[in-house]
Design an enzyme around this catalytic site. Structure first.
Site, PDB file in Angstrom:
ATOM      1  N   ASP A 117       0.820  -1.219   0.000  1.00  0.00           N
ATOM      2  CA  ASP A 117       0.000   0.000   0.000  1.00  0.00           C
ATOM      3  C   ASP A 117       0.851   1.266   0.000  1.00  0.00           C
ATOM      4  OD1 ASP A 117       1.066  -0.009   2.486  1.00  0.00           O
ATOM      5  OD2 ASP A 117      -0.824   0.126   3.588  1.00  0.00           O
ATOM      6  N   CYS A 151       4.885  -0.232   2.603  1.00  0.00           N
ATOM      7  CA  CYS A 151       5.431  -1.563   2.883  1.00  0.00           C
ATOM      8  C   CYS A 151       6.845  -1.511   3.465  1.00  0.00           C
ATOM      9  CB  CYS A 151       5.408  -2.424   1.629  1.00  0.00           C
ATOM     10  SG  CYS A 151       6.339  -1.714   0.272  1.00  0.00           S
ATOM     11  N   HIS A 197       8.134  -3.028  -4.266  1.00  0.00           N
ATOM     12  CA  HIS A 197       7.623  -3.624  -3.027  1.00  0.00           C
ATOM     13  C   HIS A 197       8.718  -4.239  -2.138  1.00  0.00           C
ATOM     14  CE1 HIS A 197       4.660  -5.218  -0.358  1.00  0.00           C
ATOM     15  NE2 HIS A 197       5.168  -6.425  -0.468  1.00  0.00           N
TER      16      HIS A 197
END
Lengths: 303, 166
Positions: free
Chosen positions: A118, A121, A295
């Protein structure tokens, strides 16, 4: 977009069917994905698209982004369960580049804990992995608490509004004090998955990063793209929630808090091995994170 | 947790604003049972066209406050380039970064979790004094302001007078 997402990695390599599967990166990449989908839709021969002045494309994109974000929220825990690293191998069973690289991680690492993609992370992964480390290293928890206590005044001196800053700070202190008493990994997991608490910890780390960057503005100004000042960068890329962390954030956070982090970069870059980088350089890492374009997840060293 | 963090933070701010009022506005709740819905009274800033006016506005906070911004709406009629005719306030700090609809504004002024009711209202008061005609919410008001300042002044003066009668 200020992020080191590599173009070749943001586009999916397999035929994914649902919107959720499309998302390989964080919030920042969603926009890209949505635009791509709309672009593809326009090319469909069955549905010729004409410019409709009554439809606001920006609003359509925003609505779709929101829907994707909601879907991620409903389906992914902020901090996931402790998984075997072999699950990562399975994830890439059809991808020779990634699966080859994951294999090189197996001798060093045994587990992975996934975080919610989101945009927070890195910070959430950092907080969880660090507090978990502190559970097993009480002297480090005491050091961190002392640092945290002093950090509030420093933020006030940097001109952060007292009211809200204090609120974020007090929440962090509460969490640390609670862990001093009844600390367990389960407790850390509960704290980091409690929406209100977890987000507050993320906000406070963002303030610490912003403060560190602005205090050392002269140095950091050389690394900021787009002709922005350090202060503008902080207001746009650091302090707002859901903004992804980049090198600069990580350099600042690890220097400010004094915690070593090793990032393992799993991407399509050259070489058979996974590249790694330690922040700050030459430090001994206590946290290991797995980076895939857009990510971060948490890695666990073999004992 | 029985009460969300956002409610606690708003309650603290309300208590603080009651104890130590800030010049230029006063704040309370629309309904004493709902901490997420505020009513503020903004005093027209001195040395501006709005001087002497009393403008009532509502601030509606989301459950995710302070991670996400509140919405603000003037209840009293007010003629201003950055306030829609229905009262909705269009000021960049009430929009989140990356909010594309507002892409033409400088992202440095966007919503940040450190913002409080006080910092919001300070921005709104400064907006009253200094309209931003690059992104008008009330196009007619912006046109008056740019092209026919006397008409603009007259319309604002009418709002100020009416606000005193309310």
């Amino acid at each position: 977009m200020f992020s080191d997402i590599k173009a070749g990695d943001t586009t999916p390599t397999h035929n994914h069917s649902s919107v959720r599967d499309w998302i390989v990166g964080d919030a920042c990449t969603i926009h890209y994905t949505v635009m791509e989908q709309q672009h593809n839709a326009q090319e469909s021969p069955t549905k010729p698209s004409e410019y409709d002045p009554d439809i606001n494309q920006d609003e359509l994109i925003k609505a779709q982004e929101k829907q994707i974000a909601e879907e991620i929220k409903a389906n992914t825990a902020m901090i996931g369960s402790l998984d075997d690293l072999s699950t990562l191998e399975q994830e890439y069973s059809n991808d020779p580049v990634y699966s080859g690289k994951v294999k090189t991680l197996l001798p060093k690492y045994c587990n992975v804990r996934r975080t919610r993609p989101d945009g927070n992370c890195f910070l959430r992964g950092f907080i969880f992995a660090y507090l978990e480390y502190c559970i097993h290293h009480r002297d480090e928890l005491a050091r961190f608490k002392k640092y945290l206590e002093g950090s509030k005044e420093e933020l006030f001196e940097m001109g952060f509004p007292k009211f809200t800053t204090e609120d974020f700070h007090d929440m962090f202190m509460e969490v640390v004090s609670d862990l001093e008493g009844s600390g367990s990994v389960d407790r850390v997991e509960a704290v980091c998955n409690d929406g209100g608490t977890s987000d507050y910890l993320v906000v406070y780390l963002r303030l610490l990063i912003s403060s560190h960057l602005q205090k050392n503005a002269e140095f950091f100004s050389f690394f900021i793209e787009g002709g922005r000042t350090v202060e503008e960068f902080c207001k746009q890329e650091v302090e707002p929630m859901y903004r992804e962390c980049d090198h600069l954030h990580i350099v600042a956070l690890t220097a400010a808090v004094g915690v070593g982090v090793r990032v393992m970069y799993l991407d399509r870059g050259e070489g058979a091995a996974v590249a790694s980088h330690d922040f700050p350089e030459d430090s001994t890492p206590v946290i290991h994170l797995l980076y895939r374009p857009g990510h971060y997840d948490i890695l666990y060293n073999k004992a | 947790m029985c009460e969300p963090q956002s409610a606690l933070l708003l309650r603290k701010q309300l208590a603080e604003l009651n104890k130590n009022p800030v010049e230029g506005f006063s704040a309370g709740l629309i309904d004493d049972n709902d901490i997420f819905k505020w009513e503020v009274l903004i005093i027209g800033p001195p040395d501006t066209l709005y001087e002497g006016g009393f403008f009532k506005a509502h601030l509606i906070f989301p459950r995710e406050y302070p991670l996400r911004p509140p919405k603000m709406k003037f209840i009293t009629d007010i003629w201003h380039p950055n306030i829609e005719k229905n009262g909705d306030v269009c000021i960049s700090i009430l929009h989140e970064p990356g909010d594309d609809k507002w892409g033409y504004e400088k992202a440095s002024e966007r919503w940040l979790p450190v913002h409080t009711v006080e910092t919001i209202l300070i921005s709104v008061i400064s907006m009253l004094a200094d309209p931003n005609d690059e992104s008008p919410a009330n196009v007619d008001a912006a046109k008056d302001w740019r092209e026919d300042y006397n008409i603009f002044k007259k319309k604002v003066a009418r709002c100020v007078r009416r606000s005193q009668e309310e």
